[in-house]
Design a protein around this motif. Sequence first.
Motif, PDB file in Angstrom:
ATOM      1  N   GLY A   1      25.982  19.022 -31.689  1.00  0.00           N
ATOM      2  CA  GLY A   1      27.245  19.710 -31.889  1.00  0.00           C
ATOM      3  C   GLY A   1      28.366  19.160 -31.872  1.00  0.00           C
ATOM      4  N   SER A   2      29.870  20.017 -31.768  1.00  0.00           N
ATOM      5  CA  SER A   2      30.993  19.141 -32.008  1.00  0.00           C
ATOM      6  C   SER A   2      31.280  19.288 -30.211  1.00  0.00           C
ATOM      7  N   ALA A   3      32.436  18.846 -29.569  1.00  0.00           N
ATOM      8  CA  ALA A   3      32.564  19.057 -28.649  1.00  0.00           C
ATOM      9  C   ALA A   3      34.459  18.918 -28.605  1.00  0.00           C
ATOM     10  N   ILE A   4      34.822  19.661 -29.217  1.00  0.00           N
ATOM     11  CA  ILE A   4      36.030  19.896 -29.255  1.00  0.00           C
ATOM     12  C   ILE A   4      36.804  20.770 -27.176  1.00  0.00           C
ATOM     13  N   ARG A   5      37.484  20.465 -27.175  1.00  0.00           N
ATOM     14  CA  ARG A   5      37.934  21.154 -25.891  1.00  0.00           C
ATOM     15  C   ARG A   5      39.318  21.512 -25.499  1.00  0.00           C
ATOM     16  N   SER A   6      40.531  22.380 -25.446  1.00  0.00           N
ATOM     17  CA  SER A   6      41.103  22.178 -24.544  1.00  0.00           C
ATOM     18  C   SER A   6      42.207  22.449 -23.180  1.00  0.00           C
ATOM     19  N   VAL A   7      43.384  22.599 -22.429  1.00  0.00           N
ATOM     20  CA  VAL A   7      43.266  22.355 -21.531  1.00  0.00           C
ATOM     21  C   VAL A   7      44.537  23.849 -21.045  1.00  0.00           C
ATOM     22  N   GLU A   8      43.762  24.467 -20.403  1.00  0.00           N
ATOM     23  CA  GLU A   8      43.799  25.830 -19.637  1.00  0.00           C
ATOM     24  C   GLU A   8      46.007  25.692 -19.621  1.00  0.00           C
ATOM     25  N   GLY A   9      46.215  25.970 -20.491  1.00  0.00           N
ATOM     26  CA  GLY A   9      47.878  26.681 -19.858  1.00  0.00           C
ATOM     27  C   GLY A   9      48.451  25.572 -20.627  1.00  0.00           C
ATOM     28  N   GLY A  10      47.655  24.607 -21.640  1.00  0.00           N
ATOM     29  CA  GLY A  10      49.065  23.756 -22.253  1.00  0.00           C
ATOM     30  C   GLY A  10      48.055  22.766 -22.409  1.00  0.00           C
ATOM     31  N   MET A  11      48.577  22.133 -23.203  1.00  0.00           N
ATOM     32  CA  MET A  11      48.280  20.622 -23.759  1.00  0.00           C
ATOM     33  C   MET A  11      48.470  19.416 -22.831  1.00  0.00           C
ATOM     34  N   SER A  12      49.991  20.755 -22.652  1.00  0.00           N
ATOM     35  CA  SER A  12      50.525  19.438 -21.796  1.00  0.00           C
ATOM     36  C   SER A  12      50.656  18.949 -21.205  1.00  0.00           C
ATOM     37  N   ARG A  13      50.595  19.937 -19.816  1.00  0.00           N
ATOM     38  CA  ARG A  13      49.336  19.736 -18.465  1.00  0.00           C
ATOM     39  C   ARG A  13      48.442  18.346 -18.518  1.00  0.00           C
ATOM     40  N   LEU A  14      48.171  17.621 -20.071  1.00  0.00           N
ATOM     41  CA  LEU A  14      47.609  16.185 -19.688  1.00  0.00           C
ATOM     42  C   LEU A  14      48.910  15.443 -20.014  1.00  0.00           C
ATOM     43  N   VAL A  15      50.030  16.288 -20.428  1.00  0.00           N
ATOM     44  CA  VAL A  15      50.853  14.720 -20.451  1.00  0.00           C
ATOM     45  C   VAL A  15      51.771  14.816 -19.633  1.00  0.00           C
ATOM     46  N   ASP A  16      51.776  16.073 -18.861  1.00  0.00           N
ATOM     47  CA  ASP A  16      52.131  16.155 -17.430  1.00  0.00           C
ATOM     48  C   ASP A  16      51.499  15.425 -16.647  1.00  0.00           C
ATOM     49  N   ALA A  17      50.197  15.448 -16.335  1.00  0.00           N
ATOM     50  CA  ALA A  17      49.100  14.652 -15.350  1.00  0.00           C
ATOM     51  C   ALA A  17      49.251  13.003 -15.566  1.00  0.00           C
ATOM     52  N   LEU A  18      49.833  12.455 -17.009  1.00  0.00           N
ATOM     53  CA  LEU A  18      49.524  11.396 -17.103  1.00  0.00           C
ATOM     54  C   LEU A  18      51.000  11.150 -16.704  1.00  0.00           C
ATOM     55  N   GLU A  19      52.323  11.471 -17.088  1.00  0.00           N
ATOM     56  CA  GLU A  19      53.623  11.021 -16.309  1.00  0.00           C
ATOM     57  C   GLU A  19      53.053  10.891 -14.668  1.00  0.00           C
ATOM     58  N   ALA A  20      52.771  11.994 -14.078  1.00  0.00           N
ATOM     59  CA  ALA A  20      52.465  12.228 -12.541  1.00  0.00           C
ATOM     60  C   ALA A  20      51.848  10.853 -12.392  1.00  0.00           C
ATOM     61  N   GLN A  21      50.574  10.314 -12.900  1.00  0.00           N
ATOM     62  CA  GLN A  21      50.212   8.940 -12.261  1.00  0.00           C
ATOM     63  C   GLN A  21      51.092   7.765 -12.513  1.00  0.00           C
ATOM     64  N   LEU A  22      51.592   8.246 -13.654  1.00  0.00           N
ATOM     65  CA  LEU A  22      52.388   6.330 -14.154  1.00  0.00           C
ATOM     66  C   LEU A  22      53.934   6.088 -12.690  1.00  0.00           C
ATOM     67  N   ARG A  23      54.212   7.413 -12.504  1.00  0.00           N
ATOM     68  CA  ARG A  23      55.316   7.717 -11.740  1.00  0.00           C
ATOM     69  C   ARG A  23      54.330   7.302 -10.173  1.00  0.00           C
ATOM     70  N   ALA A  24      53.408   7.362 -10.027  1.00  0.00           N
ATOM     71  CA  ALA A  24      52.832   7.504  -8.837  1.00  0.00           C
ATOM     72  C   ALA A  24      52.435   5.713  -9.070  1.00  0.00           C
ATOM     73  N   ALA A  25      51.949   5.013  -9.856  1.00  0.00           N
ATOM     74  CA  ALA A  25      52.374   3.481  -9.597  1.00  0.00           C
ATOM     75  C   ALA A  25      53.247   2.837 -10.207  1.00  0.00           C
ATOM     76  N   GLY A  26      54.330   3.776  -9.613  1.00  0.00           N
ATOM     77  CA  GLY A  26      55.747   2.657  -9.934  1.00  0.00           C
ATOM     78  C   GLY A  26      56.547   2.627 -11.307  1.00  0.00           C
ATOM     79  N   ALA A  27      55.539   2.709 -11.682  1.00  0.00           N
ATOM     80  CA  ALA A  27      56.350   3.096 -13.870  1.00  0.00           C
ATOM     81  C   ALA A  27      57.781   3.747 -13.941  1.00  0.00           C
ATOM     82  N   GLU A  28      58.762   3.148 -14.746  1.00  0.00           N
ATOM     83  CA  GLU A  28      59.449   3.676 -14.287  1.00  0.00           C
ATOM     84  C   GLU A  28      60.063   4.262 -15.961  1.00  0.00           C
ATOM     85  N   ILE A  29      60.808   5.322 -16.231  1.00  0.00           N
ATOM     86  CA  ILE A  29      60.096   6.601 -18.138  1.00  0.00           C
ATOM     87  C   ILE A  29      62.110   7.187 -17.523  1.00  0.00           C
ATOM     88  N   ARG A  30      61.900   6.534 -19.003  1.00  0.00           N
ATOM     89  CA  ARG A  30      63.390   6.379 -19.590  1.00  0.00           C
ATOM     90  C   ARG A  30      63.148   7.367 -20.273  1.00  0.00           C
TER      91      ARG A  30
END
Length: 472
Positions: free
Chosen positions: A225-254
């Motif tokens: 069967g297929s396994a598509i998923r979404s994120v409760e509250g919107g897919m941008s939560r994935l982006v927010d989590a990636l951003e937080a992880q990057l900042r925690a690792a010291g990345a600069e985001i412009r």
Amino acid sequence: MSPNDHVPLDELADQAGRVRVAVIGGGIAGLVAALECTKVGLQVTVFETSGRLGGTVSTVELDGIRVDTGADCFASRGRLARLVDELGLAGALIAPATETRWVVGTGGGEDAAPLPEDTLLGIPENMFGHEAQAILGTGGTWRAYLDRLRPPLTIGHERRLSVLVRTRMGQKVLDRLVAPLAVGVYGAEPDDIDVDAAAPGLNAALTRTGSLSGAVATLRAQRGGSAIRSVEGGMSRLVDALEAQLRAAGAEIRVATSVSALEPPGDRWTVRAVDEDLEADAVIVATPEASARALLNPVVPTLDTAPSGGIPIETVTLVVDAPGLDAHPRGAEALALPGSRAAAAALHLTAKWGIGDGRHVVRIAFGGPDTAPATADLDDAAATEMAATEAASLFGVAIERVRAAHRARFTLAPSHAVTGRRRLATQGRNAIEAVPRLAATGAWLSGSGLAQVADDAAATADRLRRRALFSD
Ligand SMILES: Cc1cc2nc3c(=O)[nH]c(=O)nc-3n(C[C@H](O)[C@H](O)[C@H](O)COP(=O)(O)OP(=O)(O)OC[C@H]3O[C@@H](n4cnc5c(N)ncnc54)[C@H](O)[C@@H]3O)c2cc1C
């Protein structure tokens, strides 16, 4: 230094901390590539031209409801599935309540019918199923059945989806089942889809089982069967989590910082950005094709200059009052038979993800292969009106009131199921990676789709970080 040389680990860590990687583009490709680089201690700067990260992944608030205006789900496999776990989002994943698609514009009394679920690329496993028969009619069903009687060798190994389907099952299966899915899912006409890329193993299974429907049954059983998923509250939560992880690792985001040019090493790359240039040891370009080529063409002499192109599409997302939609009359999505409507498709996000709270959220898509979006020349009010009219027609209900609307424009990258795409992408990638400490990733190279994009970004970053650390 080569990966085989013995380097004390402390020294390698120090070395990594002195290497700066510029990642250009803050969509999923850029964010995943950036995260992979931080994992080995590289210093990372991400440049994003717009005011927000995520690119095609974007969640907005419409009439108080969080709504995805671009990608609304992902295939839960590969790097992306592991990443969701790593980012602590596994508990927020949601499965679709329905994935049923309808096809609209079939002519006749009903003019709309659900697509059968037992299909592959729209090719039915059982043409006598109630849903397939409703779309194909009696003549179309019997013509499709000839597939079971006809020896496979009369056509041999056929790679063009259109020819394979037409020859085995007839024009109606091609026009009414296969074409709407090809255009809606791959953004390509069946004529342009390479069966071996879109459904590897189908041709071999056809030879083994003796019929196309038998081959479809075999592959569907193997795939599960297929396994598509979404994120409760919107897919941008994935982006927010990636951003937080990057900042925690010291990345600069412009953000709000466009990169206009790359100047090749001397010792280091110069990344020309609107605010302030950056000197970087290595560069990953993770923008869509047009801007990637503008940046890469001057520094990659062998990159083919002809753009391979993407498909301009527009989406209009609406929050509406439409009691007729309460019963989810057209499942998750209504696909227009190509050419039968101004819109290409309408997604019922309320039916699919349970959002809306009494109101209905729908997203109407315009444009397709060789078809400019019908909304292209309209102002926002006129585009909203057209979207509401198309929603009513595709879902077969009255739209009583439009509460809120959001319009977005995209260029859909070609799928790797399109004939020749994978070879072109590999050629482009080889040319780019022949330049020291330069790489590129993103949907134009990986094929459209978040799972492919994330896999490709991680693999590209892995190759680049090895080259940057062990110097090529
Ligand atoms: C309407 C729509 C719906 C989709 N739905 C799904 C779905 O449900 N599931 C799925 O798996 N896939 C879906 N896809 C495909 C998927 O969303 C994309 O393949 C994927 O998001 C592409 O990611 P990317 O990082 O390669 O590109 P993008 O998301 O386009 O990101 C590239 C980024 O680069 C930035 N940029 C461009 N030029 C510059 C520059 N010069 N300097 C700095 N930054 C720059 C852009 O602003 C952008 O943020 C959908 C696509 C579309 C268009």
